[in-house]
Design a protein around this motif. Sequence first.
Motif, short mmCIF file in Angstrom:
data_model
loop_
_atom_site.label_atom_id
_atom_site.label_comp_id
_atom_site.label_asym_id
_atom_site.label_seq_id
_atom_site.Cartn_x
_atom_site.Cartn_y
_atom_site.Cartn_z
N THR A 2 32.28 50.11 27.78
CA THR A 2 30.91 49.63 27.79
C THR A 2 30.89 48.15 28.10
O THR A 2 31.91 47.46 28.07
CB THR A 2 30.26 49.88 26.42
N ALA A 3 29.69 47.67 28.41
CA ALA A 3 29.53 46.25 28.73
C ALA A 3 29.71 45.41 27.47
O ALA A 3 29.42 45.84 26.36
CB ALA A 3 28.16 46.02 29.34
N LEU A 50 20.38 51.89 25.83
CA LEU A 50 21.53 51.09 26.23
C LEU A 50 22.54 51.05 25.09
O LEU A 50 22.18 50.85 23.93
CB LEU A 50 21.12 49.66 26.59
N PHE A 52 26.17 49.04 24.22
CA PHE A 52 27.06 47.97 24.68
C PHE A 52 27.74 47.33 23.48
O PHE A 52 27.38 47.58 22.33
CB PHE A 52 26.30 46.92 25.50
N ARG A 160 19.63 45.64 31.07
CA ARG A 160 19.91 46.95 31.66
C ARG A 160 20.75 46.89 32.93
O ARG A 160 21.74 47.62 33.05
CB ARG A 160 18.59 47.67 31.92
N VAL A 163 24.44 46.08 32.02
CA VAL A 163 25.12 47.16 31.29
C VAL A 163 25.45 48.31 32.24
O VAL A 163 26.56 48.87 32.21
CB VAL A 163 24.25 47.64 30.11
N GLU A 167 29.16 49.86 33.33
CA GLU A 167 29.50 51.28 33.17
C GLU A 167 29.95 51.89 34.49
O GLU A 167 30.87 52.71 34.53
CB GLU A 167 28.28 52.03 32.62
#
Length: 470
Positions: A2-3, A50, A52, A160, A163, A167
């Motif tokens: 994930t971010a 989301l 993260f 958004r 992220v 991904e």
Amino acid sequence: MTATVAIIGRPNVGKSTLFNRLVGKRLALVDDQPGVTRDRRSGDARLGDLRFRIVDTAGLEEASASSLEGRMRAQTEEAIREADVVLFLVDARAGLMPLDEHFANLLRRNSTPVILAANKAEGKAGEGGFYEAFTLGLGEPIPMSAEHGEGLADLYDALRPHVEAAEEEAATASAEGEARTDIDVEEAEEDEEVGTRERPLRVAIVGRPNAGKSTMINYMLGEDRLLTGPEAGITRDSISVDWEWNDHHLKVFDTAGIRRKARVQEKLEKLSVADALRAIKFAEVVVVTLDATISFEKQDLQIIELCAREGRAIVIAVNKWDLIEDREEAWQHLKDAQARYLNQLRGVEIVTMSGQTGAGIDRLMKAVFRAYDMWNRRISTSALNRWLDGVLVHHPPPAVAGRRVRLRYMTQPKTRPPHFVVFCSRPEQLPESYTRYLINGIRERFDVMGTPIRLSYRKGDNPYASKKKR
């Protein structure tokens, strides 16, 4: 993968408050005074759909590299380098400060994308600081209030694309074989094997201030992940880090130093100690770190007793062993102190080590896994009752008011730590000394050493209680 989003800004702009809101838990310590956060703390954040990784950082301050503030800034700069996007917070109520402009210039020179947010912008008091944030040249700021949850929709729109880009990059790397293959999580949960990536062993490192806890963890990780220095009480939050040792996965918790309760006066230190105690409750093995130069102080014994009351598996690590000249005499002193003060934890392992040089780390980890295995020790009911029969022959419980207490049956319903139940008549009349005698007998007969043991009594039902007396 994930971010990773790093929250940065000068002290007391609300970074930890925003971190707690995005994580959904009160993990980071929050107080009105500036400079509460010192180490990097990460957590799994959620904002709408989301998902993260969020990183809370220390407030950016100008100071020399050797000072505590300078070392805190180095930790923040490392978080910026590792992040996929930086969330730069300014205080809309206080307006822009010279530090804000200085660190905005630093972020412009960095290649990491930056999202500017004006926190504490609720009400008219924050309007001036919000419009002033445009002058930083980092794009349109997001007006928000971390404390009241305002502006999160705008933050969602800004986060958004970053992220989703992270991904997609992770998915591409996985398709090319650069990422690890997926593991059958359901099978791992059924087996409940501890030490895997899905189920790491939880280990808390506790002790008095300046015992070398953070230095030891930094050596384990091979990097300066945690803030260290000669000052006592640097660590405030309980920081968890993932570590792999000999194909075993661990989640290690660094905690604040625990001083005597009478000396803990400030609110912030009380919060830090409460965070350390919470880490002990959630850990499976607790490594109590002692300073070899002043080992087995009264506070050390109180910390060990606290871990035993919580029922955790315990290992004692005597740090700074490289500073001891006469090690044979010091080791004898440790063994004498163990026999004198730790009778309730007979057999607990003591490992001498040095967090600075790494000497003894492997021996410490082997002791940790042995302590965990002992913590999960289970003894069959038949073996327990054969032993109990022998005990009743050689040392029966004392008679109370001319009547002897009868111990009928013994079993072990729980582990983690081992918990034994004895069914008997009139359990309230058994003296505490006889309970200690039974616990010590279990330790010696079944080799349950170095872990807390619970022993409780249960009174059997009287089959004649419902019948009327003639």
